[in-house]
Each structure stands twice: as C-alpha cells, then as structure tokens.
Design a protein around this motif. Sequence first.
Motif: not given
Length: 139
Positions: A17-39
């Motif tokens: 989960g931490a790796v996924g959030l870091v990768v998502g945050g580096l690629l697209d912060v707006d797209a990482a927000d909903p994934w972070a909530s679900v995760a």
Amino acid sequence: MGPKTVLWTGIGLCAAGAVGLVVGGLLDVDAADPWASVAGGAAALIGLALTLYVLVTQPSAPAAPASSVTASGERSVAAGGNIGSVATGDGSTATAPPTMPASTPPPPGSTVTASGERSIAAGGDIGNASTGNASTSDS
C-alpha cells in the motif's frame, strides 16, 4: 494460518500500500486521492479482521503449575508456608517463637516435601522444631 503468517501478511499489505501510494502520488496526485481513500479503508478492515483472527485462534496462556506440599514419612511434617513450632518426638515439645513473619505461599510450581522419618519441611520459615524424643532420667 499461524500468527507469524498473519503478521507477515499484514506487513506485506502495508508495504504494498505504501509503495502504491508513493507511485500514485508521484505520477498524478489527483488520481492518487481516491485510491488512498479506498486503500485506507480496505487496510483498516483487513487489519481489524487479522487482529480478530489472531485473538480468537491464539491458545490461551497455560495455567501456572500448582504448588505441592507432601509429608510422607512417619511423623513427618510439611507446610507450604511458615511453621511456628513443631515437635515430632515422643515427649518432646517445641515452644513457639515470640513472633513469626507473615506466611507467604511458595511460588507456583514449587514443591515442599518431607519424606523421611520425623522430617520437617516448610515453604517458609521454621521458628522452632524438635524431632528427637525427650530425654528421661530414672532415679
């Protein structure tokens, strides 16, 4: 599934989960927000489920072994705590000491055994003991 397996599963899920959030945050912060909530919600539910599973399946702690106090020889005396005064001989007496400390039981699993003839054993202190016969004088 053993407790160690559950522990490592939880650690692996947290790391993924931490790796996924870091990768998502580096690629697209707006797209990482909903994934972070679900995760976060999924991790909380999985963590709760794993915790309950381990609590329910863990064997309870073994009970402390019971103490044993045994007197098996002729005229033998055994006590789990203090002995103030004891006499095992014919015609003998043992006077109680003026004060004795408070008796405390022996530690769990300890053994107090008096197994020989006229033997005395205590899990605590012995104030006064007499194991021999009283002497008599003939006139």
